[in-house]
Scaffold this motif. Structure first.
Motif, PDB file in Angstrom:
ATOM      1  N   HIS A 139       0.851  -1.198   0.000  1.00  0.00           N
ATOM      2  CA  HIS A 139       0.000   0.000   0.000  1.00  0.00           C
ATOM      3  C   HIS A 139       0.881   1.240   0.000  1.00  0.00           C
ATOM      4  O   HIS A 139       1.869   1.310   0.736  1.00  0.00           O
ATOM      5  N   THR A 140       0.534   2.214  -0.828  1.00  0.00           N
ATOM      6  CA  THR A 140       1.237   3.496  -0.836  1.00  0.00           C
ATOM      7  C   THR A 140       0.229   4.593  -0.540  1.00  0.00           C
ATOM      8  O   THR A 140      -0.859   4.613  -1.131  1.00  0.00           O
ATOM      9  N   GLY A 141       0.583   5.479   0.389  1.00  0.00           N
ATOM     10  CA  GLY A 141      -0.349   6.547   0.708  1.00  0.00           C
ATOM     11  C   GLY A 141       0.283   7.654   1.525  1.00  0.00           C
ATOM     12  O   GLY A 141       1.438   7.562   1.962  1.00  0.00           O
ATOM     13  N   GLN A 160       5.137  10.200  -0.112  1.00  0.00           N
ATOM     14  CA  GLN A 160       4.196   9.162   0.321  1.00  0.00           C
ATOM     15  C   GLN A 160       4.959   7.939   0.806  1.00  0.00           C
ATOM     16  O   GLN A 160       6.099   7.701   0.422  1.00  0.00           O
ATOM     17  N   SER A 163      -4.951  10.898   4.271  1.00  0.00           N
ATOM     18  CA  SER A 163      -3.905  10.101   4.928  1.00  0.00           C
ATOM     19  C   SER A 163      -4.385   8.664   5.110  1.00  0.00           C
ATOM     20  O   SER A 163      -5.497   8.433   5.570  1.00  0.00           O
ATOM     21  N   SER A 164      -3.536   7.725   4.737  1.00  0.00           N
ATOM     22  CA  SER A 164      -3.933   6.320   4.869  1.00  0.00           C
ATOM     23  C   SER A 164      -2.906   5.502   5.641  1.00  0.00           C
ATOM     24  O   SER A 164      -3.068   4.304   5.831  1.00  0.00           O
TER      25      SER A 164
END
Lengths: 481, 207
Positions: free
Chosen positions: B7-9, B143, B70-71
Motif C-alpha cells: 500500500h502506498t499513501g 508518500q 492520509s492512509s
C-alpha cells in the motif's frame, strides 16, 4: 495434567496452560488454542453475535458462552422500575440487541432483572464460570482480571470473540513469559492496588509488552482472591497479554460450591488436577523482576497513564525526570491536562468526586475496607461520592452486613451494579476539569468524561480522600481508633 | 477481506506515546450497534474544537490540507493500548487508514488490525521519527509505501527500512482469508482434541 508426553523439563504455570489448550501448530507460526469459555457484554456482544449470524456461523457450544449487561447500564439507585432505560444515548439498542442475540443463540445472559447481574469480571468468578486451568476470552481488555484463578484469560476484539464462539478456538502467537516477585509483607493501609500501581510506575506502561505475567511471592500468596483479581486486573495497563496467579487452597475455597464450579465427585478430581497448576522449581521465564513491599505506601496517579503514579506523600515529579524524551513530553502534556505543577504535593489537593467501583475494586472486600474508614465519618462538604457494587451478589452481601448504610450515612450514593462511570460512554459524566479520585483502572485523558482529571487509587485511599475533601493518606485515619 | 500486499499513501504522524483506543474512538462516539458509522468519531477529542458540532481543529494533523486522504499513521510507543474495543480499528478502516507504524502496539489492538485488513507495522522509535520528519516536509510528495511481501517501508526520495512482522499476522493480511472459515476446515482436529480433553477435564465442558 500432562498430555502423556514425557516432558520432564520444569514448566511454568503459563507453559502448562498453553500446553493444555494447544490443538495444533499452524503453518504460519500461530498455535490453534482451545477456548473453554467466552464471556460477552452488551457493548460488543450484540455486534459479534449479529455478525456471526450474518455469516451463517452457529455458536459451537452455547452452554460455554455467557453474557452480562454491565458497560452501559443505568446504575442510578432504584433501577428496577425503569426497564432498559439508560443515560447513554442509544444505549437501549445495545442492551436489547444483546438480549435478543443471546436468546437466539441459547447463551446464558445475566440480564438487568437477574439478581446476579454485574460486571463481567466480578460475575464470572462469583459464578464459578472461570476455573483454574481454563482458557477464557471476553471482548474486554480487563479480562486479565480472571487470571487470578490460574486461568488463561485475556481480552480480545469482537472478531476474535466471533472466532471463539464459532470454533471454540483462537489462533494465537505464543506470548513471552514474565514473572514478578513481590517480596516482603504489605504494610497496613496498603493493598493490591498499590502493588500494581507501584510496579507499573517503576517499569512503565509498556513494561510487560505482550508478556504473560505471573505474580508470585509470599505477599501474593497472602492476598485474598479478590485482591489477586485487583492485581491481575491491571496487568493490561502494564501492556501484558494477561496476568496470572497460581491457584492454591485460597482459590479452591473461593470456588467450592459456586454454580458453575465442578460438583460432586468431579470436585476432588478437579482440585487434584488444579494442584499441578504452578510453576515448577527452575521453570524458565523470558524475564523476571522483583519488587519489595516493606516500604510501599499508598499509591496515587498524578497523570494520564497508569505509569504516572507516585506514593501519596510524594510531590508531582518534573517531566524532565522521565525515562526518555517522548515520556517527558507525555508527562508534560499530562500535567497540563491534570492542572498540576512539578513539585506540588499530591496529598492535600482538593477533589470534587470520589468513586468506588469498577472491575478493579468493586468487590465485597473493597467495600468493606472503604466502609471501615467511613464508619462514623462524613464525606467533606462539596464532594460528590459514589459507591457502585460490582454485582448483585456483592450488593446483597454488602447490604446484609449493613455496609450500604455506612456508605449512605457518610454521604455516598449507593448504586446499582455495573461499570458505571469508570468510563464516559456519552451518558453520565463528571464535569470538565473536575478532580476525581477513583478506584478504577484508567486515568487516560477524557476517560471519565471530557476534561475530567482522574487520580487512580485504592478503595481506602479514595474513602480517606472523600472524608478529607482532598487527596489523603488513609494511614492517618487507620491509626485513629 | 481484500489481500494486503502493498500500500502506498499519505502518512500522518501522531507520535505521542500511549495513544489509547478511547483517543482513537471515544466511547461516546460508539452510538449504534454495528461496525460502521465510526469514521467521523475518529480521534474526535483532538480532531474537533467542538466534537458535538464537528468543528475541526485546524492544528490537528489529519485536518491539515496536505494530509488529506492520509492512509498510513505513524504512532508512538504502545499505540492502541487500553480498551479492547474493535471500534478503534473499524473507525480507522472506515476513515481510510490501511497501516499503522509504531514502536509497539497494544496487543489486542494489533490483533484487531489484522482481523480487519490493517497492517500493524513495528518499527523502532528512531526510525518512526525519521519517517515522520521526512513525510512532514511534504506529505503528498513523500508518500509512504508499506510492502508486506518484502517487509519493507519506503518513502519517495526518502529512507527505506526493513521491518519484521510475525508470520501469523503477515500471512493473514497477505492472504485476506476469512479466519473462521479457515479454522472450521480444521474441525476434525478440534473435535478430536475435545474428545480427548473432555476425558481429562470433564469440568471444562458444560454441555
Amino acid at each position: 495434567m500432562s498430555r502423556g508426553r514425557a516432558d520432564l523439563a520444569p514448566s511454568s504455570l503459563f507453559d502448562k496452560l498453553w500446553a493444555l489448550h494447544r490443538i495444533a501448530e499452524l503453518d504460519d507460526g500461530a498455535t490453534l488454542l482451545h477456548i473453554d469459555r467466552v464471556f460477552l457484554h452488551e457493548r460488543t456482544g450484540g455486534v459479534a453475535l449479529q455478525s456471526l449470524a450474518e455469516a451463517g456461523h452457529p455458536v459451537h457450544r452455547p452452554r460455554q458462552a455467557f453474557a452480562t449487561l454491565d458497560h452501559i447500564v443505568d446504575t442510578l439507585p432504584g433501577r428496577a422500575g425503569r426497564g432498559d432505560r439508560t443515560l447513554m444515548p442509544g444505549g437501549e439498542a445495545f442492551i436489547r440487541t444483546t438480549r435478543e442475540a443471546t436468546r437466539a443463540h441459547g447463551i446464558r445472559l445475566f440480564d438487568l432483572d437477574d439478581p446476579d447481574q454485574g460486571i463481567v469480571h466480578v460475575v464470572s468468578p462469583e459464578q464459578g464460570i472461570v476455573l483454574p486451568g481454563l482458557s477464557l476470552v471476553c471482548p474486554d481488555s480487563h479480562t486479565c482480571t480472571q487470571g487470578a484463578f490460574g486461568a488463561l484469560a485475556w481480552g480480545v476484539g469482537s472478531s476474535e470473540a466471533e472466532h471463539a464462539l464459532a470454533t471454540q478456538t483462537l489462533r494465537a502467537t505464543r506470548p513471552r513469559s514474565m514473572r514478578v516477585w513481590f517480596d516482603g509483607q504489605l504494610p497496613v493501609g496498603v493493598g493490591a492496588k498499590d502493588m500494581i500501581l507501584a510496579l507499573i510506575a517503576r517499569d512503565g506502561a509498556s513494561g510487560a509488552r505482550g508478556a504473560v505475567v505471573e505474580f508470585a511471592g509470599e505477599a501474593v500468596r497472602a492476598l485474598s482472591m479478590e485482591a489477586r483479581m485487583t492485581l491481575c486486573n491491571m496487568a493490561v495497563e502494564f501492556s501484558a497479554f494477561t496476568g496470572l496467579v497460581a491457584p492454591d487452597d485460597c482459590t479452591f475455597d473461593y470456588l467450592a460450591g459456586r454454580p458453575h464450579a465442578p460438583q460432586g465427585a468431579l470436585w476432588p478430581q478437579a482440585v487434584a488436577a488444579w494442584r499441578c497448576l504452578h510453576s515448577d522449581e527452575g521453570a524458565a521465564f523470558d524475564a523476571e523482576s522483583r519488587l519489595a513491599l516493606d516500604q510501599l505506601g499508598p499509591m496515587l496517579t498524578w497523570g494520564t497513564s497508569p505509569q504516572h503514579a507516585s506514593a501519596i506523600d510524594a510531590v508531582v515529579p518534573a517531566p524532565e525526570s522521565s525515562r526518555d524524551a517522548a515520556a517527558a513530553q507525555a508527562a508534560a502534556t499530562a500535567l497540563d491536562y491534570m492542572g498540576l505543577t512539578p513539585g506540588q504535593r499530591l496529598a492535600g489537593l482538593p477533589i470534587d468526586v470520589a468513586f468506588i467501583g469498577s472491575c478493579t475494586n468493586s468487590r465485597l472486600s473493597d467495600l468493606r475496607a472503604a466502609a471501615e474508614l467511613l464508619r462514623g465519618r462524613r464525606v467533606a462538604p462539596g464532594v460528590r461520592a459514589l459507591c457502585v457494587p460490582g454485582s448483585g451478589a456483592v450488593k446483597r452481601a454488602a447490604e446484609a452486613e449493613g455496609l450500604h448504610q455506612v456508605f449512605l450515612d457518610a454521604g455516598f450514593e449507593w448504586r446499582e451494579p455495573g461499570c458505571s462511570m469508570c468510563f464516559f460512554a456519552g451518558g453520565e459524566q463528571f464535569g470538565r476539569q473536575q478532580r476525581v479520585v477513583s478506584t478504577t483502572n484508567r486515568n487516560f485523558e477524557g476517560r471519565q468524561g471530557p476534561g475530567v482529571r482522574t487520580h487512580l487509587a485504592s478503595p481506602v485511599t479514595v474513602a480517606a480522600s472523600a472524608i478529607a475533601g482532598c487527596l489523603a493518606d488513609p494511614r492517618a485515619l487507620l491509626r485513629t481508633p | 477481506m481484500p489481500p494486503f500486499t502493498e500500500h502506498t499513501g499519505v502518512a500522518a504522524a501522531l507520535l505521542r506515546p500511549n495513544i489509547d483506543t478511547d483517543a482513537i474512538i471515544p466511547s461516546r462516539e460508539m452510538t449504534s450497534v454495528g461496525k460502521t458509522g465510526l469514521a467521523d468519531g475518529l480521534f474526535a477529542v483532538w480532531r474537533y474544537l467542538d466534537a458535538a458540532a464537528r468543528v475541526p481543529d485546524p492544528q490537528f494533523v489529519l485536518n491539515r490540507p496536505a494530509q488529506r486522504g492520509s492512509s498510513v499513521l505513524l504512532g508512538g510507543e504502545n499505540f492502541g493500548c487500553g480498551s479492547s474495543r474493535e471500534h478503534a480499528v473499524w473507525a480507522l478502516k472506515e476513515y481510510g487508514v490501511r497501516a499503522v507504524v509504531a514502536p509497539s502496539f497494544g496487543a489486542i489492538f494489533a490483533a484487531n488490525c489484522v482481523r480487519n485488513g490493517l497492517a500493524p507495522v513495528l518499527l523502532p522509535a528512531a526510525q518512526v521519527q525519521a519517517l515522520a520528519e521526512v513525510v512532514a516536509a511534504d506529505p503528498k510528495y513523500h508518500q509512504l509505501t508499506v510492502d508486506l511481501l518484502h517487509q519493507r517501508l519506503s518513502v519517495v526520495d526518502g529512507p527505506q527500512f526493513r521491518f519484521s512482522m510475525p508470520d501469523e499476522q503477515r500471512q493473514a493480511l497477505v492472504s485476506g482469508l476469512d479466519p473462521i472459515g479457515q479454522t472450521l476446515q480444521l474441525g476434525e482436529r478440534i473435535a478430536a482434541f475435545e474428545a480427548r480433553d473432555r476425558a481429562l477435564r470433564p469440568w471444562a465442558y458444560l454441555a
